[in-house]
Design a protein around this motif. Structure first.
Motif, PDB file in Angstrom:
ATOM      1  N   THR A   1      40.430  62.990  -9.927  1.00 60.01           N
ATOM      2  CA  THR A   1      40.628  61.669  -9.783  1.00 60.01           C
ATOM      3  C   THR A   1      41.220  61.387  -8.236  1.00 60.01           C
ATOM      4  N   LEU A   2      41.511  62.441  -7.564  1.00 56.38           N
ATOM      5  CA  LEU A   2      41.932  62.260  -6.278  1.00 56.38           C
ATOM      6  C   LEU A   2      41.244  61.623  -5.297  1.00 56.38           C
ATOM      7  N   PRO A   3      39.857  61.792  -5.164  1.00 56.39           N
ATOM      8  CA  PRO A   3      38.792  61.228  -4.264  1.00 56.39           C
ATOM      9  C   PRO A   3      38.896  59.734  -4.679  1.00 56.39           C
ATOM     10  N   TYR A   4      38.911  59.424  -5.929  1.00 56.23           N
ATOM     11  CA  TYR A   4      38.621  58.188  -6.471  1.00 56.23           C
ATOM     12  C   TYR A   4      39.937  57.074  -5.875  1.00 56.23           C
ATOM     13  N   LEU A   5      41.197  57.585  -6.298  1.00 53.45           N
ATOM     14  CA  LEU A   5      42.261  57.158  -5.913  1.00 53.45           C
ATOM     15  C   LEU A   5      42.565  56.798  -4.349  1.00 53.45           C
ATOM     16  N   ALA A   6      42.064  57.937  -3.476  1.00 48.94           N
ATOM     17  CA  ALA A   6      42.216  57.933  -2.185  1.00 48.94           C
ATOM     18  C   ALA A   6      41.034  56.846  -1.687  1.00 48.94           C
ATOM     19  N   ASP A   7      39.815  56.821  -2.373  1.00 49.36           N
ATOM     20  CA  ASP A   7      39.033  55.822  -1.974  1.00 49.36           C
ATOM     21  C   ASP A   7      39.433  54.323  -2.050  1.00 49.36           C
ATOM     22  N   THR A   8      39.983  54.097  -3.361  1.00 51.82           N
ATOM     23  CA  THR A   8      40.497  52.817  -3.585  1.00 51.82           C
ATOM     24  C   THR A   8      41.688  52.544  -2.847  1.00 51.82           C
ATOM     25  N   ALA A   9      42.502  53.225  -2.448  1.00 54.72           N
ATOM     26  CA  ALA A   9      43.792  53.153  -1.696  1.00 54.72           C
ATOM     27  C   ALA A   9      43.327  52.645  -0.047  1.00 54.72           C
ATOM     28  N   GLY A  10      41.962  53.365   0.347  1.00 49.72           N
ATOM     29  CA  GLY A  10      41.458  53.063   1.528  1.00 49.72           C
ATOM     30  C   GLY A  10      40.988  51.801   1.657  1.00 49.72           C
ATOM     31  N   TRP A  11      40.145  51.345   0.673  1.00 50.54           N
ATOM     32  CA  TRP A  11      39.490  49.983   0.775  1.00 50.54           C
ATOM     33  C   TRP A  11      40.593  48.907   0.753  1.00 50.54           C
ATOM     34  N   ILE A  12      41.774  49.177  -0.274  1.00 50.39           N
ATOM     35  CA  ILE A  12      42.726  48.041  -0.164  1.00 50.39           C
ATOM     36  C   ILE A  12      43.472  48.078   0.967  1.00 50.39           C
ATOM     37  N   PHE A  13      43.640  49.144   1.738  1.00 50.05           N
ATOM     38  CA  PHE A  13      44.457  49.370   3.073  1.00 50.05           C
ATOM     39  C   PHE A  13      43.436  48.350   4.094  1.00 50.05           C
ATOM     40  N   THR A  14      42.192  48.826   4.178  1.00 47.00           N
ATOM     41  CA  THR A  14      41.261  48.332   4.998  1.00 47.00           C
ATOM     42  C   THR A  14      40.991  46.719   4.877  1.00 47.00           C
ATOM     43  N   GLU A  15      40.910  46.169   3.751  1.00 50.02           N
ATOM     44  CA  GLU A  15      40.842  44.808   3.429  1.00 50.02           C
ATOM     45  C   GLU A  15      42.492  43.994   3.535  1.00 50.02           C
ATOM     46  N   MET A  16      43.270  44.495   2.967  1.00 51.05           N
ATOM     47  CA  MET A  16      44.572  43.787   2.834  1.00 51.05           C
ATOM     48  C   MET A  16      45.306  43.772   4.489  1.00 51.05           C
ATOM     49  N   GLY A  17      44.801  44.994   5.120  1.00 48.26           N
ATOM     50  CA  GLY A  17      45.307  44.914   6.481  1.00 48.26           C
ATOM     51  C   GLY A  17      44.728  44.181   7.285  1.00 48.26           C
ATOM     52  N   ARG A  18      43.683  43.402   7.127  1.00 47.40           N
ATOM     53  CA  ARG A  18      42.979  42.438   8.074  1.00 47.40           C
ATOM     54  C   ARG A  18      43.466  41.109   7.784  1.00 47.40           C
ATOM     55  N   GLN A  19      44.263  40.939   6.748  1.00 45.53           N
ATOM     56  CA  GLN A  19      44.876  39.594   6.188  1.00 45.53           C
ATOM     57  C   GLN A  19      45.584  38.943   7.350  1.00 45.53           C
ATOM     58  N   PRO A  20      45.749  37.800   7.764  1.00 42.78           N
ATOM     59  CA  PRO A  20      45.265  36.715   7.001  1.00 42.78           C
ATOM     60  C   PRO A  20      43.787  36.328   7.356  1.00 42.78           C
ATOM     61  N   TRP A  21      43.007  37.301   7.999  1.00 44.27           N
ATOM     62  CA  TRP A  21      41.671  37.019   8.299  1.00 44.27           C
ATOM     63  C   TRP A  21      40.769  37.333   7.515  1.00 44.27           C
ATOM     64  N   VAL A  22      39.666  36.480   7.013  1.00 47.76           N
ATOM     65  CA  VAL A  22      38.443  37.108   6.258  1.00 47.76           C
ATOM     66  C   VAL A  22      37.530  37.531   7.351  1.00 47.76           C
ATOM     67  N   VAL A  23      37.441  36.779   8.542  1.00 51.32           N
ATOM     68  CA  VAL A  23      36.725  37.543   9.624  1.00 51.32           C
ATOM     69  C   VAL A  23      37.700  37.427  10.843  1.00 51.32           C
ATOM     70  N   ALA A  24      37.910  38.736  11.377  1.00 55.78           N
ATOM     71  CA  ALA A  24      39.011  38.835  12.376  1.00 55.78           C
ATOM     72  C   ALA A  24      39.024  38.181  13.646  1.00 55.78           C
ATOM     73  N   GLY A  25      39.879  37.149  13.835  1.00 53.02           N
ATOM     74  CA  GLY A  25      39.921  36.270  14.833  1.00 53.02           C
ATOM     75  C   GLY A  25      39.150  35.169  14.880  1.00 53.02           C
ATOM     76  N   LEU A  26      38.208  34.667  13.721  1.00 55.82           N
ATOM     77  CA  LEU A  26      37.351  33.787  13.598  1.00 55.82           C
ATOM     78  C   LEU A  26      37.648  32.956  12.632  1.00 55.82           C
ATOM     79  N   LEU A  27      37.853  33.507  11.513  1.00 48.87           N
ATOM     80  CA  LEU A  27      37.964  32.613  10.068  1.00 48.87           C
ATOM     81  C   LEU A  27      39.137  33.360   9.313  1.00 48.87           C
ATOM     82  N   ARG A  28      40.027  32.261   8.969  1.00 48.06           N
ATOM     83  CA  ARG A  28      41.131  32.604   8.092  1.00 48.06           C
ATOM     84  C   ARG A  28      40.733  32.851   6.653  1.00 48.06           C
ATOM     85  N   THR A  29      41.317  33.458   5.783  1.00 47.68           N
ATOM     86  CA  THR A  29      40.873  33.661   4.411  1.00 47.68           C
ATOM     87  C   THR A  29      41.051  32.400   3.692  1.00 47.68           C
ATOM     88  N   ARG A  30      42.120  31.650   3.917  1.00 47.40           N
ATOM     89  CA  ARG A  30      42.387  30.209   3.343  1.00 47.40           C
ATOM     90  C   ARG A  30      41.109  29.229   3.521  1.00 47.40           C
TER      91      ARG A  30
END
Length: 460
Positions: free
Chosen positions: A373-402
């Motif tokens: 289970t460890l790699p699954y949980l690490a993979d999931t946490a990594g992708w949540i970090f990657t995408e949530m950490g980019r907010q409020p941008w859906v495209v960094a510096g160009l388009l906001r998520t809203r």
């Protein structure tokens, strides 16, 4: 909740669910190809049975991953039509290459592998599984290139008349520095996932005294690959952290709950912040740790959240450019901590199985199953970090998520969210049941051979 929040939840659930199957597909494709290569070189029936057994589990996982991946792509038109309109000219290119080149390659040769056991020569049949594995890894690269463009846009221009991003260089998109460092990190994580999957299943069968020769070989192979992959994840993650510091300083600052710019900057082992994530209350830190990780200089300067916020306000206008700091901070630590735990368990497993030993007792299969289970949980946490950490941008510096969400009502999104959740729940039960059933069943009995070639290997 409004349509924006619901759409984000739906895309998040769809993506995390889909990515449960992706790393195992990538990792197992190479591991199964390696098992068949061992059989081709030695003609040892143990390797043939190993290939057939783990190959069947790989196919089940691959099928479910394809279905969930198709649904995920529908989200762009359903819930994120404004995003699709803005970036379609750029984002569509690597996705089209993934579908027309990589997915076509892996699906075609996977079909030849499934049905070609008694129809193709051993060498040609071996080539089909390697080509399928190459296609799977290429598929990952094209998708990561598309995602990396959202993190660090390159090779585009904004059309002043249509206000859309237009592709100017596919080469720059495919050689984006973000993609080049993300790809090996994801691959090593996938190999770690596949390796510990093999380890967990092998450990259970060994504890029951089944096919000890076969499963001990599989166990040792999985532990070796897992340890090498864990080292690869660590090294590639270190490189990725420095790229992220340059390209997305807010994400790195949020990952460390670093509110004020520091030189040197300490690495946070544990931080307690305010409930809204706006300030630090107490923390336990390693001096100079973050500076070294982010800049390779123990006294390097790392920007803090507040300074990046002020800089972004000056560049992009008023508003909050901070992600949800508690989520970003803790998912980063989950990713790193769980990855390190997987490495320690792989090393411990190699020690426990040294010199032909087979660990006894109840503890070994339980630890091995937990390690799965460890790699699954690490993979999931990594992708949540990657995408949530980019907010409020859906495209960094160009388009906001809203600004990327579709013009649909909350009721429509709730309906599709509930429907997808129920369907995915049913699919999880079916997929999980099939995996458990065939994993418990064990490898098929040794087949007869004719002129050194196996008889049909897959019977359902």
């Amino acid at each position: 909740m409004n349509a924006l929040d619901l759409s984000r939840w739906q895309f998040g659930i769809t993506t995390v669910y889909h990515f449960v199957f992706v790393p195992l597909t990538i990792g197992l494709s190479v591991l199964v190809a390696g098992m068949q290569t061992a059989w081709y070189r030695t003609r040892d029936p143990v390797h043939l049975r190993m290939t057939r057994f783990f190959g069947k589990l790989f196919l089940i996982n691959f099928a479910v991953g394809v279905v969930t991946g198709i649904v995920q792509e529908f989200q762009f038109g359903m819930n994120w039509s404004e995003y699709s309109r803005f970036v379609g000219d750029v984002f569509g290119a690597p996705l089209a290459m993934e579908g027309l080149l990589a997915f076509f390659l892996e699906s075609t040769f996977l079909g030849l592998w499934i049905f070609g056991w008694d129809r193709l020569s051993p060498r040609l049949h071996l080539a089909t599984i390697w080509l399928a594995a190459i296609g799977t890894n290429l598929s990952a690269y094209f998708i990561l290139a598309a995602n990396s463009w959202m993190q660090h846009p390159v090779g585009y221009r904004i059309n002043p008349a249509t206000h859309r991003a237009e592709l100017t260089s596919i080469g720059k998109v495919l050689t984006n520095s973000t993609a080049l460092v993300t790809f090996p990190h994801v691959l090593f994580g996938a190999f770690l996932t596949g390796a510990l999957f093999v380890v967990g299943i092998s450990a259970v069968h060994l504890s029951r005294g089944r096919d000890t020769v076969l499963f001990r070989r599989a166990l040792r192979a999985g532990l070796v690959v897992g340890l090498v992959a864990a080292v690869g994840v660590t090294v590639s993650g270190d490189v990725q952290a420095r790229i992220m510091t340059k390209q997305q300083p807010m994400k790195m600052a949020a990952a460390e709950a670093l509110y004020e710019t520091s030189a040197p900057a300490s690495f946070s082992l544990f931080t307690i912040g305010s409930l809204d994530g706006s300030q630090e209350v107490w923390s336990l830190r390693v001096p100079h740790g973050l500076s070294f990780m982010a800049t390779e200089n123990p006294n390097g300067r790392v920007e803090g959240i507040n300074d990046v916020q002020r800089r972004y306000e000056a560049a992009y206008g008023p508003g909050s450019y901070k992600p949800v700091v508690p989520v970003t901070y803790w998912t980063f630590r989950m990713m790193v901590g769980l990855g390190l735990a997987a490495a320690v368990l792989a090393l411990a497993g190699l020690w426990a199985t040294r010199r032909g030993r087979v660990p006894g007792g109840r503890w070994f299969p339980r630890v091995a199953l937990a390690a799965m289970t460890l790699p699954y949980l690490a993979d999931t946490a990594g992708w949540i970090f990657t995408e949530m950490g980019r907010q409020p941008w859906v495209v960094a510096g160009l388009l906001r998520t809203r600004d990327g969400v579709s013009a649909v009502g909350s009721a429509s999104v709730i309906t599709s969210l509930v429907a997808f959740t129920l369907l995915y729940g049913a699919l999880a039960v079916i997929a999980g049941g099939l995996m458990v059933r065939y994993a418990r069943q064990g490898p098929p009995p040794e087949t007869e051979t004719r002129d050194g070639e196996p008889l049909p290997a897959f019977t359902y």
